[in-house]
Design an enzyme around this catalytic site. Structure first.
Site, PDB file in Angstrom:
ATOM      1  N   LYS A  69      -9.289  -0.172  -5.853  1.00  0.00           N
ATOM      2  CA  LYS A  69      -9.317   0.472  -4.541  1.00  0.00           C
ATOM      3  C   LYS A  69     -10.659   1.127  -4.273  1.00  0.00           C
ATOM      4  O   LYS A  69     -11.146   1.923  -5.076  1.00  0.00           O
ATOM      5  CB  LYS A  69      -8.193   1.526  -4.483  1.00  0.00           C
ATOM      6  CG  LYS A  69      -8.118   2.328  -3.193  1.00  0.00           C
ATOM      7  CD  LYS A  69      -7.659   1.485  -2.017  1.00  0.00           C
ATOM      8  CE  LYS A  69      -7.839   2.221  -0.685  1.00  0.00           C
ATOM      9  NZ  LYS A  69      -6.689   2.988  -0.286  1.00  0.00           N
ATOM     10  N   HIS A 121      -4.687  -0.675   5.783  1.00  0.00           N
ATOM     11  CA  HIS A 121      -4.251   0.077   6.977  1.00  0.00           C
ATOM     12  C   HIS A 121      -5.202  -0.101   8.168  1.00  0.00           C
ATOM     13  O   HIS A 121      -5.836   0.829   8.625  1.00  0.00           O
ATOM     14  CB  HIS A 121      -4.011   1.559   6.674  1.00  0.00           C
ATOM     15  CG  HIS A 121      -5.029   2.219   5.765  1.00  0.00           C
ATOM     16  ND1 HIS A 121      -6.378   2.140   5.967  1.00  0.00           N
ATOM     17  CD2 HIS A 121      -4.857   2.979   4.664  1.00  0.00           C
ATOM     18  CE1 HIS A 121      -6.989   2.824   5.018  1.00  0.00           C
ATOM     19  NE2 HIS A 121      -6.096   3.336   4.220  1.00  0.00           N
ATOM     20  N   HIS A 176       1.598   5.366  -1.661  1.00  0.00           N
ATOM     21  CA  HIS A 176       1.258   6.557  -2.457  1.00  0.00           C
ATOM     22  C   HIS A 176       2.555   7.133  -3.019  1.00  0.00           C
ATOM     23  O   HIS A 176       3.424   7.564  -2.259  1.00  0.00           O
ATOM     24  CB  HIS A 176       0.571   7.617  -1.586  1.00  0.00           C
ATOM     25  CG  HIS A 176      -0.725   7.141  -1.011  1.00  0.00           C
ATOM     26  ND1 HIS A 176      -1.936   7.339  -1.636  1.00  0.00           N
ATOM     27  CD2 HIS A 176      -0.996   6.455   0.132  1.00  0.00           C
ATOM     28  CE1 HIS A 176      -2.898   6.789  -0.905  1.00  0.00           C
ATOM     29  NE2 HIS A 176      -2.363   6.250   0.175  1.00  0.00           N
ATOM     30  N   HIS A 183     -10.438   1.093   1.784  1.00  0.00           N
ATOM     31  CA  HIS A 183     -10.257   2.076   2.858  1.00  0.00           C
ATOM     32  C   HIS A 183     -11.465   1.874   3.764  1.00  0.00           C
ATOM     33  O   HIS A 183     -12.574   2.286   3.429  1.00  0.00           O
ATOM     34  CB  HIS A 183     -10.195   3.507   2.301  1.00  0.00           C
ATOM     35  CG  HIS A 183      -9.946   4.521   3.365  1.00  0.00           C
ATOM     36  ND1 HIS A 183      -8.761   5.230   3.472  1.00  0.00           N
ATOM     37  CD2 HIS A 183     -10.698   4.912   4.424  1.00  0.00           C
ATOM     38  CE1 HIS A 183      -8.813   6.017   4.539  1.00  0.00           C
ATOM     39  NE2 HIS A 183      -9.985   5.846   5.130  1.00  0.00           N
ATOM     40  N   HIS A 185       0.872  -1.193   0.000  1.00  0.00           N
ATOM     41  CA  HIS A 185       0.000   0.000   0.000  1.00  0.00           C
ATOM     42  C   HIS A 185       0.902   1.234   0.000  1.00  0.00           C
ATOM     43  O   HIS A 185       1.469   1.601   1.018  1.00  0.00           O
ATOM     44  CB  HIS A 185      -0.889   0.005   1.255  1.00  0.00           C
ATOM     45  CG  HIS A 185      -1.876   1.133   1.278  1.00  0.00           C
ATOM     46  ND1 HIS A 185      -3.217   0.939   1.528  1.00  0.00           N
ATOM     47  CD2 HIS A 185      -1.732   2.467   1.083  1.00  0.00           C
ATOM     48  CE1 HIS A 185      -3.850   2.095   1.483  1.00  0.00           C
ATOM     49  NE2 HIS A 185      -2.958   3.050   1.219  1.00  0.00           N
ATOM     50  N   ASP A 202       1.359   2.668   3.536  1.00  0.00           N
ATOM     51  CA  ASP A 202       0.513   3.851   3.344  1.00  0.00           C
ATOM     52  C   ASP A 202       1.355   5.124   3.391  1.00  0.00           C
ATOM     53  O   ASP A 202       0.863   6.179   3.800  1.00  0.00           O
ATOM     54  CB  ASP A 202      -0.623   3.912   4.371  1.00  0.00           C
ATOM     55  CG  ASP A 202      -1.738   4.862   3.943  1.00  0.00           C
ATOM     56  OD1 ASP A 202      -1.764   5.267   2.762  1.00  0.00           O
ATOM     57  OD2 ASP A 202      -2.582   5.206   4.791  1.00  0.00           O
TER      58      ASP A 202
END
Ligand code: DOR
Ligand code: ZN
Length: 375
Positions: free
Chosen positions: A129, A205, A41, A167, A39, A278
């Site tokens: 996602k 997460h 970004h 999420h 995970h 994350d």
């Protein structure tokens, strides 16, 4: 209940993380199969070019989050983004074989089932996602009602074994921000999994004991990622001597009992739990303001942070399964070839990292870690 902000309560600011190393006995280094980040970004443009090396130094692959502006909602957009990531990798001095971006699609109320078929055929898209609309950074185009709006698309995902990466927070403003994950389990996760029991699901997460219990006990293909920040910090870190925006992320840090449950899950050896940083870079100015962004930057020192958490549990022996083996197994991939070595070394985390003409403050800036990546 006493709740210190990080895993060790000793008072000198810079001593907290270091203390765990001092307690830890004589192990000087750990070598493990090259890990993956399930995970991540990376953003785009100059930020992408600035941060990619941090991940590529440690990880063989990463699941790349699609919450760009505009979001990555189609296979073609994911193909183009993947190309930009590989270009950035080369510009940062890495071979393209050194790091594989595992792309994802951003689910919307209108993602057509055919888009899932195209994604599956592409070979480079490994998940879809779910951002509940309004849940977090760049989630405005997210899903407003999963079961009402996405049934046909979910059915195709289930058939094609395309994982749904969730999420897991409700966005109902009536629900307390600390309860949003637990309420999500009841309102979204259970009905979803009743309707699609064979759908592969990653609860991203995870932050609560409720989430850990759900993932442990659920029937079917369910797994969860755990971040380093949720393993190392409880919610007191947000308020230690004042408001600390660099500890603000979503889902928000929870109380100590939840952190203990996460640590227990990560180090239990249960293959349903694996590493997902994350890591989410935001310019300092976007976090230090009257309405600061959510996200912690951890890619820079991710494996050292996880090693610190595992060592505090006396379970460094289980770091490799968590970081390098459980994730590929869930995603149906082979573990990476090659290894990384972490060595015991007192390394001070920089106060800031230069990124894209501004700076990004890494998690635990100014503190001392007991581990660092060799080489
Ligand atoms: O803290 C977070 N930051 N949580 C998310 O879900 C998104 C991320 C980001 O993109 O900045
Ligand atoms: Zn994220």
């Amino acid at each position: 209940m006493t709740e210190s902000p990080v895993l060790l309560p000793s008072s000198p600011e810079s001593g907290r993380l270091r203390a765990s190393a001092a307690r830890a006995g004589s192990l000087r280094e750990i070598t493990l199969t090259r890990p993956d980040d399930w995970h991540l970004h990376l953003r785009d443009g100059d930020t992408l070019r600035a941060v990619i090396g941090d991940s590529a130094r440690q990880f063989g692959r990463a699941i790349i989050m699609p919450n760009l502006k505009p979001p990555v909602t189609t296979t073609e957009a994911a193909r183009a983004y993947r190309g930009r990531i590989l270009d950035a990798l080369t510009q940062a001095g890495f071979q393209t074989e050194a790091f594989e971006p595992l792309m994802t699609l951003y689910l919307t109320d209108r993602t057509p089932p055919d888009e899932i078929r195209r994604a599956c055929d592409s070979g480079f898209i490994h998940g879809v996602k779910l951002y509940p609309a309004g849940a977090t950074t760049n989630s405005d185009s997210g899903v407003t009602d999963l079961l009402a709006n996405c049934r046909q698309t979910l059915a195709v995902m289930q058939d094609l074994k395309m994982p749904l990466l969730m999420h897991g927070e409700v966005t109902d403003p009536q629900v307390d921000v600390f309860d949003r994950e637990a309420v999500f389990i009841e309102r979204v996760m259970r009905p979803l999994r009743q309707a699609f029991p064979a759908l592969k699901v990653v609860f991203e997460h995870l932050t609560t004991a409720d989430g850990v219990a759900y993932v442990r006990e659920a029937d079917g293909p369910v797994a969860a990622t755990l971040t380093a920040h949720h393993l190392l910090y409880n919610r007191n870190a947000l308020f230690r001597g004042g408001l600390r925006p660099h500890y603000y992320c979503l889902p928000i840090l929870k109380r100590e009992t939840h952190r203990q449950a996460l640590l227990e899950a990560a180090t239990s050896g249960n293959p349903r739990f694996f590493l997902g940083t994350d890591s989410a870079p935001h310019p300092r100015g976007a976090k230090e303001q009257d309405c600061g962004c959510a996200g912690c930057y951890t890619a820079y020192h991710a494996m050292a942070l996880y090693a610190t958490a595992f060592e505090a549990q006396g379970r460094l022996d289980r770091l490799e399964a968590f970081a390098s083996l459980n994730g590929p197994r869930f995603y149906g991939l082979a573990p990476n070839r090659g290894t990384i070595t972490l060595e015991r070394c007192e390394a001070v985390i920089p106060q800031a990292l230069a990124v894209d003409g501004t700076d990004v403050v890494p998690l635990a800036a100014g503190e001392t870690l007991g581990w660092r990546l060799r080489g």
